[in-house]
Design a protein around this motif. Structure first.
Motif, PDB file in Angstrom:
ATOM      1  N   SER A  13       0.833  -1.318  -0.054  1.00  0.00           N
ATOM      2  CA  SER A  13      -0.051   0.152   0.005  1.00  0.00           C
ATOM      3  C   SER A  13       0.820   1.207   0.120  1.00  0.00           C
ATOM      4  O   SER A  13       1.897   1.191   0.541  1.00  0.00           O
ATOM      5  CB  SER A  13      -1.024   0.188   1.111  1.00  0.00           C
ATOM      6  OG  SER A  13      -0.088   0.283   2.480  1.00  0.00           O
ATOM      7  N   THR A  68      -3.258   3.189   0.546  1.00  0.00           N
ATOM      8  CA  THR A  68      -4.064   2.863  -0.600  1.00  0.00           C
ATOM      9  C   THR A  68      -3.463   1.616  -1.034  1.00  0.00           C
ATOM     10  O   THR A  68      -2.533   1.665  -1.437  1.00  0.00           O
ATOM     11  CB  THR A  68      -4.410   3.917  -1.659  1.00  0.00           C
ATOM     12  OG1 THR A  68      -5.112   4.757  -1.185  1.00  0.00           O
ATOM     13  CG2 THR A  68      -5.029   3.200  -2.849  1.00  0.00           C
ATOM     14  N   ALA A 118      -8.753   7.006  -3.909  1.00  0.00           N
ATOM     15  CA  ALA A 118      -7.666   7.084  -2.718  1.00  0.00           C
ATOM     16  C   ALA A 118      -8.259   6.916  -1.411  1.00  0.00           C
ATOM     17  O   ALA A 118      -9.422   7.322  -1.190  1.00  0.00           O
ATOM     18  CB  ALA A 118      -6.806   8.138  -2.801  1.00  0.00           C
ATOM     19  N   GLU A 119      -7.737   6.198  -0.672  1.00  0.00           N
ATOM     20  CA  GLU A 119      -8.281   5.847   1.001  1.00  0.00           C
ATOM     21  C   GLU A 119      -8.162   7.218   1.489  1.00  0.00           C
ATOM     22  O   GLU A 119      -7.241   7.772   1.486  1.00  0.00           O
ATOM     23  CB  GLU A 119      -7.842   4.611   1.538  1.00  0.00           C
ATOM     24  CG  GLU A 119      -7.842   3.366   0.964  1.00  0.00           C
ATOM     25  CD  GLU A 119      -9.074   2.794   1.563  1.00  0.00           C
ATOM     26  OE1 GLU A 119      -9.943   3.425   2.215  1.00  0.00           O
ATOM     27  OE2 GLU A 119      -9.134   1.432   1.089  1.00  0.00           O
ATOM     28  N   PRO A 123      -4.874   0.477   4.455  1.00  0.00           N
ATOM     29  CA  PRO A 123      -5.972  -0.343   3.671  1.00  0.00           C
ATOM     30  C   PRO A 123      -7.059  -0.959   4.515  1.00  0.00           C
ATOM     31  O   PRO A 123      -6.461  -1.662   5.599  1.00  0.00           O
ATOM     32  CB  PRO A 123      -5.187  -1.057   2.543  1.00  0.00           C
ATOM     33  CG  PRO A 123      -4.125  -1.318   3.102  1.00  0.00           C
ATOM     34  CD  PRO A 123      -3.562  -0.248   4.097  1.00  0.00           C
TER      35      PRO A 123
END
Length: 631
Positions: free
Chosen positions: A127, A131, A374-375, A408
Motif C-alpha cells: 500500500s 491505499t 484513494a483511501e 487499507p
C-alpha cells in the motif's frame, strides 16, 4: 499621445509575456524531485549504465537486511534487500519525509532472499499512503511485470508512507523503492481524475520492440518518471508484423506525460492475411481502467489521409471509430495519443483495432491503469495518540502498529476498531481490544485524544500506575474494562462524567480510597459496575465501610492545617534549641571568668587549714597565767 500610451501598454504586455514564457521554460528545465532507496544497503550505491544513485537504506519501521537474489534482469542491479519476518508484525512501512508536495510515480521492486531456509517466493500486499496498490500472486518471481509494483499518487503532506502487509505466506522482501516526481497533470484521464485518485500501473507495452526498456533507455525526459515498457514484437506471429523507423517523430516528450521518441519508432501492423490487430490481457473484474493508446504513422508507404483507417474496440464496444492517424496529426511521423476510461465486469480486457477500407491497423504502444479511489486516512491526532499508547503499553512487536491503523481496509491494526467520520472525511478509532496481551506498561493520559472511543478493553494484562483522570473526557465511552491489572491509586472522580458508560470493570487491581459518589451512588440503569478485588476500596455496598468522609475542601484544609502545625513545631524546636545553646554558652563564659578568683580562694583556705593543722602546742605556758591584752 493616446497612440504613444497604447504602444507603451503593448510593449509592457510583450515584456510580461516574454518573462512568463521564460519562467515556464525555466520551470520545465528544472529537474524533478526524485529519491531511490537501495533496501538493506548500508551505503549509497551507483548502478550502471546510467550511473543511477541509490541511497542507503533508511526510513523503515522494522525488518532485517539480507543478500538478494534478483529473479529478473529488468530489476535494478542491487545486491541487498530488507525483509520483514512475521515476528516483527504483520504491517511494516517505509516513511520518506521532506518530499515536496506534488504528483509522483512510486515504484517498488521485489526480490528473493538469498537463503534456502526462507520461503523462496513470499506473497504479500503493498500500500502507498494507505491505499492498496498491489497484491502479489504466486509465480511473480518468474514474471518481469510482476516483479515490481507501481502507482501514480499525489503527495499532500510532504511525506510518503509505503507499507507491506503480510498475508501469512512468507516474509515480504523489498529490493528497492523509487519516488519520482512527474508533471502535476500527468495522466489526466477526465473529470474524476485528481488528488482523490490513484492510478495503479497494470500494463505498459512497447509494440514492435522485442525487449523491455525504461524511459532512461529511451533517452526519455526525467519528468516522465522513468517508466518501464515491456517489449513485444507481435501480438500473434502468424497474423501481424513489426516495423520500425529511424525518422524523427514530432510531438513527443511534451507535457504533461513526456513520452520518449523511441516509443513511436516501433509499431505492430496488420497484414493482408489479417489486417486487424487484437490484444488481450487479464484484469481484476468490476474495476475501472484508464487506457492510453499510442500511434504514429511510420510506414513510409502510408503518407496521405484515408490510406489507413480503423476502429478501436474495447471488449467489443467501439470507443474510437474511424481513426485516421495522418488526418488526426496532419502528417507522417507525428505522435498521437488517445485515452479512454472503461468499466470491466469480467476478468479479460480486449483491445481490438478493426481495419476498414481495406487497410491495415497499426499501434505503437499501450498503457493500462486501474483507477483506484484513494483511501481516506485516519486523523493524524488519533494516529499519534495510538503511537503514544503503543510505546507506553510496551506493545509486542507482533502487533506491528505501523502505517495507518484503519487503511487499507483489508489490513487494519490488530486490536483497533475503526469508524468513518463523514463530517470530516476521516477515519477515527472507536474501539480498543487489547485484553490478555501481556502488556506491562502504563496507561498514558494521551488516550483521551481518542475522543471517538466507545469501547476500551485492556483487561488481564499487567498495566501499572494510576487510572488517567483524562479518561473522563471521552464522553461517548460505553465500555471500560481495566480489570485484572495492577492499577493503583484512587478511582478518578472524572469517570462519573461518563453518562453513556454501561460497563465499568475495575476489579482485580490495587485501587484504594472511596469509590466516587457519582459512580457508586447514581442509578445504574442496566449498567454493570465491578469494583471488587481491590483491598483498599471502600464506600459502596459489597466493599468495606470508609472512615469519616471529608470533602475535597476539607481535605485541603486538613492538609494545610497539618502543614502549618508541622512548621510551628519545627520553628518552636529550633527556637528552644537555639535558646538552650545560648544558655550553655553563657554558663561556659561565666565559669571561665570566675576561675582565677575561685583558684585563689581555694589556695587561701587550704593555707589557713594547713596552718591550723601544723601549729605546735605551747606546753610551757602556765595554764593559770592570764594572757596579755596585746595577745
Amino acid at each position: 499621445m493616446l497612440r504613444s500610451y497604447i504602444l507603451q501598454l503593448l510593449l509592457l504586455q510583450i515584456i510580461l509575456s516574454s518573462n512568463s514564457l521564460v519562467w515556464v521554460l525555466a520551470a520545465q528545465d528544472k529537474e524533478p524531485y526524485g529519491i531511490r532507496i537501495s533496501c538493506g544497503s548500508r551505503e549509497d550505491v551507483h548502478t550502471q549504465p546510467t550511473n543511477t544513485l541509490w541511497y542507503r537504506d533508511f526510513g523503515y519501521t522494522g525488518g532485517r537486511f539480507a543478500n538478494a537474489t534478483r529473479p529478473s534482469y529488468i530489476i535494478p542491479p542491487l545486491n541487498t534487500l530488507r525483509y520483514f519476518p512475521m515476528s516483527d508484525g504483520p504491517e511494516n512501512c517505509y516513511y520518506i519525509n521532506n518530499v515536496p508536495n506534488g504528483h509522483y510515480e512510486v515504484r517498488i521492486f521485489f526480490a528473493l532472499v538469498a537463503d534456502p531456509n526462507l520461503d523462496s517466493e513470499p506473497i504479500f500486499d503493498v500500500s502507498v499512503e494507505g491505499t492498496l496498490i498491489n497484491s502479489l500472486r504466486s509465480g511473480w518471481s518468474t514474471s518481469d511485470e510482476q516483479s515490481f509494483a507501481e502507482a501514480l499518487i499525489f503527495v499532500k503532506d510532504t511525506s510518503v508512507s509505503i507499507c507491506f502487509h503480510s498475508t501469512g505466506h512468507g516474509d515480504p522482501s523489498i529490493l528497492s523503492i523509487e519516488v519520482l516526481q512527474v508533471d502535476d497533470n500527468a495522466y489526466n484521464f477526465g473529470p474524476s481524475w485528481g488528488k482523490g485518485t490513484v492510478l495503479k500501473t497494470i500494463k505498459r507495452l512497447a509494440c514492435g520492440s522485442g525487449k523491455p526498456a525504461f524511459d532512461e533507455d529511451y533517452d526519455g525526459n526525467h519528468w516522465g518518471g522513468d517508466r518501464f515498457w515491456l517489449g513485444t514484437k507481435t501480438f500473434s506471429a502468424s497474423s501481424d508484423k513489426s516495423i520500425s523507423t529511424e525518422n524523427v517523430i514530432a510531438e513527443v516528450s511534451n507535457s504533461p506525460n513526456y513520452y520518449p521518441e523511441k516509443l513511436y519508432q516501433y509499431a505492430i501492423v496488420g497484414t493482408d492475411r489479417q489486417p486487424d490487430l487484437s490484444f488481450e490481457m487479464e484484469v481484476d473484474p468490476n474495476k475501472n481502467y484508464s487506457i492510453w493508446l499510442h500511434f504514429a504513422e511510420i510506414d513510409p508507404i502510408i503518407n496521405i489521409e484515408e490510406e489507413r483507417v480503423f476502429d478501436i474496440l474495447i471488449n467489443g464496444d467501439i470507443v474510437f471509430p474511424n481513426i485516421d492517424i495522418i488526418r488526426r496529426t496532419g502528417e507522417q511521423y507525428t505522435a498521437l495519443v488517445l485515452n479512454t476510461t472503461v468499466a470491466v465486469s469480467g476478468k479479460t480486457l480486449t483491445i481490438m483495432l478493426r481495419a476498414t477500407n481495406g487497410s491495415h491497423a497499426l499501434i505503437n504502444a499501450i498503457e493500462v491503469f486501474e483507477i483506484i479511489t484513494a483511501e481516506m486516512t485516519t486523523s493524524i491526532e488519533e494516529i499519534k495518540a495510538l503511537q503514544t499508547l503503543k510505546n507506553s503499553l510496551g506493545l509486542p512487536l507482533r502487533f506491528g502498529w505501523n502505517g495507518d491503523p484503519c487503511v487499507p481496509q483489508q489490513h487494519p491494526w490488530s486490536g483497533v476498531d475503526c469508524q468513518f467520520d463523514n463530517k470530516y472525511s476521516k477515519w477515527v478509532i472507536d474501539g480498543l481490544g487489547l485484553d490478555n496481551q501481556g502488556l506491562r506498561g502504563f496507561l498514558p493520559s494521551d488516550i483521551s485524544k481518542l475522543q471517538h472511543l466507545q469501547n476500551i478493553n485492556l483487561s488481564e494484562n499487567s498495566i501499572k500506575g494510576p487510572i488517567p483522570y483524562s479518561l473522563g473526557t471521552i464522553t461517548g465511552l460505553e465500555i471500560l474494562d481495566l480489570s485484572y491489572n495492577q492499577f493503583n491509586g484512587s478511582i478518578p472522580e472524572s469517570l462519573g462524567q461518563l453518562t453513556s458508560l454501561q460497563i465499568l470493570n475495575l476489579n482485580g487491581n490495587y485501587l484504594s480510597g472511596r469509590v466516587p459518589a457519582n459512580l457508586g451512588g447514581r442509578p445504574l440503569h442496566r449498567a454493570s459496575f465491578n469494583f471488587t478485588g481491590n483491598e483498599g476500596l471502600c464506600g459502596i455496598p459489597g466493599l468495606p465501610t470508609c472512615g469519616p468522609h471529608l470533602s475535597v475542601a476539607a481535605k485541603i484544609g486538613v492538609a494545610f492545617g497539618s502543614l502549618v502545625a508541622f512548621l510551628f513545631i519545627v520553628i518552636f524546636a529550633a527556637c528552644w534549641w537555639k535558646r538552650r545553646q545560648n544558655i550553655l554558652r553563657a554558663q561556659k563564659l561565666a565559669a571561665a571568668r570566675e576561675a582565677p578568683y575561685a583558684k585563689a580562694r581555694t589556695h587561701f583556705t587550704c593555707d589557713v587549714q594547713m596552718t591550723k593543722h601544723h601549729r605546735p602546742h605551747d606546753h610551757s605556758r602556765n595554764p593559770t597565767e592570764t594572757p596579755s591584752l596585746l595577745s
